[in-house]
Design a protein around this motif. Sequence first.
Motif, mmCIF file in Angstrom:
data_model
loop_
_atom_site.group_PDB
_atom_site.id
_atom_site.type_symbol
_atom_site.label_atom_id
_atom_site.label_comp_id
_atom_site.label_asym_id
_atom_site.label_seq_id
_atom_site.Cartn_x
_atom_site.Cartn_y
_atom_site.Cartn_z
ATOM 1 N N GLN A 142 -1.363 1.701 -7.656
ATOM 2 C CA GLN A 142 -1.174 1.493 -6.220
ATOM 3 C C GLN A 142 -1.447 0.024 -5.923
ATOM 4 O O GLN A 142 -2.567 -0.449 -6.114
ATOM 5 C CB GLN A 142 -2.131 2.393 -5.447
ATOM 6 N N ASN A 143 -0.414 -0.667 -5.481
ATOM 7 C CA ASN A 143 -0.541 -2.111 -5.294
ATOM 8 C C ASN A 143 -0.804 -2.438 -3.831
ATOM 9 O O ASN A 143 0.103 -2.478 -3.017
ATOM 10 C CB ASN A 143 0.725 -2.809 -5.799
ATOM 11 N N ALA A 144 -2.077 -2.678 -3.524
ATOM 12 C CA ALA A 144 -2.475 -2.959 -2.140
ATOM 13 C C ALA A 144 -2.583 -4.458 -1.858
ATOM 14 O O ALA A 144 -3.125 -4.850 -0.835
ATOM 15 C CB ALA A 144 -3.794 -2.249 -1.818
ATOM 16 N N PHE A 145 -2.095 -5.277 -2.791
ATOM 17 C CA PHE A 145 -1.978 -6.702 -2.464
ATOM 18 C C PHE A 145 -0.783 -6.847 -1.512
ATOM 19 O O PHE A 145 0.216 -6.138 -1.647
ATOM 20 C CB PHE A 145 -1.713 -7.532 -3.726
ATOM 21 N N PRO A 169 4.388 0.370 -4.165
ATOM 22 C CA PRO A 169 4.303 -0.912 -3.435
ATOM 23 C C PRO A 169 3.822 -0.720 -2.004
ATOM 24 O O PRO A 169 4.522 -0.997 -1.056
ATOM 25 C CB PRO A 169 5.745 -1.412 -3.480
ATOM 26 N N VAL A 170 2.592 -0.266 -1.842
ATOM 27 C CA VAL A 170 2.096 0.088 -0.510
ATOM 28 C C VAL A 170 1.744 -1.154 0.309
ATOM 29 O O VAL A 170 1.704 -1.106 1.516
ATOM 30 C CB VAL A 170 0.912 1.065 -0.631
ATOM 31 N N SER A 171 1.458 -2.277 -0.380
ATOM 32 C CA SER A 171 1.043 -3.516 0.289
ATOM 33 C C SER A 171 -0.323 -3.310 0.964
ATOM 34 O O SER A 171 -0.969 -2.296 0.760
ATOM 35 C CB SER A 171 2.111 -3.956 1.291
ATOM 36 N N GLY A 172 -0.766 -4.273 1.740
ATOM 37 C CA GLY A 172 -2.095 -4.161 2.347
ATOM 38 C C GLY A 172 -2.072 -3.334 3.622
ATOM 39 O O GLY A 172 -1.023 -2.942 4.097
ATOM 40 N N ARG A 177 -3.196 5.792 5.105
ATOM 41 C CA ARG A 177 -2.087 6.086 4.201
ATOM 42 C C ARG A 177 -2.455 5.726 2.762
ATOM 43 O O ARG A 177 -2.066 6.427 1.821
ATOM 44 C CB ARG A 177 -0.827 5.340 4.644
ATOM 45 N N GLN A 178 -3.211 4.658 2.596
ATOM 46 C CA GLN A 178 -3.646 4.265 1.245
ATOM 47 C C GLN A 178 -4.406 5.423 0.581
ATOM 48 O O GLN A 178 -4.165 5.758 -0.577
ATOM 49 C CB GLN A 178 -4.571 3.045 1.298
ATOM 50 N N ALA A 192 -6.190 -4.634 -5.438
ATOM 51 C CA ALA A 192 -6.526 -5.000 -4.057
ATOM 52 C C ALA A 192 -7.480 -6.174 -4.069
ATOM 53 O O ALA A 192 -8.010 -6.543 -5.121
ATOM 54 C CB ALA A 192 -7.175 -3.810 -3.347
ATOM 55 N N THR A 193 -7.712 -6.737 -2.887
ATOM 56 C CA THR A 193 -8.833 -7.666 -2.786
ATOM 57 C C THR A 193 -10.091 -6.799 -2.791
ATOM 58 O O THR A 193 -10.070 -5.677 -2.269
ATOM 59 C CB THR A 193 -8.778 -8.485 -1.484
ATOM 60 N N PRO A 194 -11.173 -7.299 -3.365
ATOM 61 C CA PRO A 194 -12.385 -6.469 -3.409
ATOM 62 C C PRO A 194 -12.867 -6.060 -2.017
ATOM 63 O O PRO A 194 -13.315 -4.928 -1.833
ATOM 64 C CB PRO A 194 -13.415 -7.351 -4.114
#
Lengths: 450, 141
Positions: A142-145, A169-172, A177-178, A192-194
Amino acid sequence: MRKELWNDRAGGFHPVSAPDFLPRAQLREVQSRRLKAVVARSWHNVPLMRERMQARGLAPEAIRGIDDIAALPFTVKADLRDTYPFGMFASPMDEIVRLHASSGTTGKPIVVAYTQEDVEVWTEAMARTFAACGLHRGDIIQNAFGYGLFTGGMGTHYGAEALGATVIPVSGGNSDRQIMLMRDFGVSAVCATPSFFVHLVEKATEMGVDLRSLPLRTGVFGAEPWTDGMRERIQAETGIEAFDIYGLSEITGPGVATECSCHSGLHVLEDHFFPEIIDPATGAPLPDGEEGELVLTTLSKRAMPMIRYRTRDITAILTEPCGCGRTLRRIRRISRRSDDMFIIRGVNVFPSQVEAALLEIEGTVPHYQIILSRKHGLDEMTVEVEVTPEVFSDKVRAMEELRARIAHAIEHILGIRVGLRLVGPQSIPRSEGKARRVIDNRNDSDRSSR
Amino acid sequence: MKIPQLSVFLENRPHSLLEPLQALAAAQINLSGITLADSEQFGILRLVLRDWARARDLLQAGGWAVTVTDMVAIDVDDQPGGLVRTLEVLAAAGADIEYMYGLLLRQSGRFSMLFRFEDPARAIAALQAAGVRTVREDALY
């Protein structure tokens, strides 16, 4: 052999990781060959670089190998702003397939460019990064960047696909939803960012989702400095293994350096990105092992080579062989950026020092904000810390004690008096990308009159 | 005799008392008792109410830090020295009082003191042994 060397689902060595294990002598040859090419390319195509080298009486032929790198001039962020938008490009526009831009914190954005070949190198670097984090085909990432102008989202995305993993590709943003995707799609790794991930952990608790009961086992965190204390907290609370990755848009984006399963510094993918450490005050190169500013040279970049780019990140190069067998040198985990540093009453302060103090206090989460103000000509620093349900007590005395304990821990580390304000849960704005830790209001008042 | 009390962390700023009470009002939740402990920097709102569990869930969902603590309610004669006997018993038993406040019981018209003890079980045992009248939860609302 360590598990990550056998990390392909089929049970074999992940082919993408091969350059991580090159014998040092061979690696030096690759670096020398690529440096000569990138210097020649800059000389011929980037006027700023040619002027700077000429000013030093330096012709491209004078660079005969990687050992000559210190003769080259530095590049700094201001160069990218001064030549905005396309002045640092070494390729004609018809070879450039992608532009990204970073807002920076002040003024004009900086623009970075990629040829098709650059995108391929970046993709390879991110695939090697994921392989080092123990991920492989079959992982659901899951790419939350953030996707978009920021390099984090797309760099990570391409790398995950090249690895053969499934990428979401969920983005931030959109925390609810995440969490839902994480649960419903059986996500095994999150990028993700920490600070955003800490926010997601809170959100999961709020939604009654136990992250420990999910297949989630790996976190790949980057794009902002964080501490080992924060890693321990994240790992203890969620049961995942947390990896630190490092990169910056000017160099390529994520994929410049990554931890391996030893979690003892980050391997720099130095066949593409050559690291040096310099004294930030004098610019003099420092030997491996000494702390200073990280300087990176893009050995393979075509569209926008960066020669000796000053990152402002403070670290040291570790030379001892790593337990994972990679021959790539490591940099010590970066928890400080000289950009983040602020000076208050003559003392240099990094936000990560405040974070480290908070992590010493049981039950507090590192949601904090530092507010700098000026009263009667004197700088004041106030730290706002959120009260969590875990530390909240109905007793005023207990809360005053908590406040004093946190203030003391911070003062102990910084050596200066700080104001400490307890604030309600969720009252500090959550960032979907990089956390904004410092609010400097000192310019608003009497500084302008000087 | 153990009375659940909600405590809510409030920042020291305008509206911080209003907002949680608006949330409770919107959910048609009535209060039986309310006090506010304040310090230089923050306040702690303390509530006694029948719907305490619903109020707690609602406030937590709204982002407030909420904690539930057991208070001990003592029946007090509304006359000189009405509280003295109780305090004598507590002092003799060495029970530490964290804080206390009074509550007029709407059903009986009697007066009650709510105590926050460091160790409620120990205080209750001492009060019962001395025959001090405590108040049941349902008499409060």
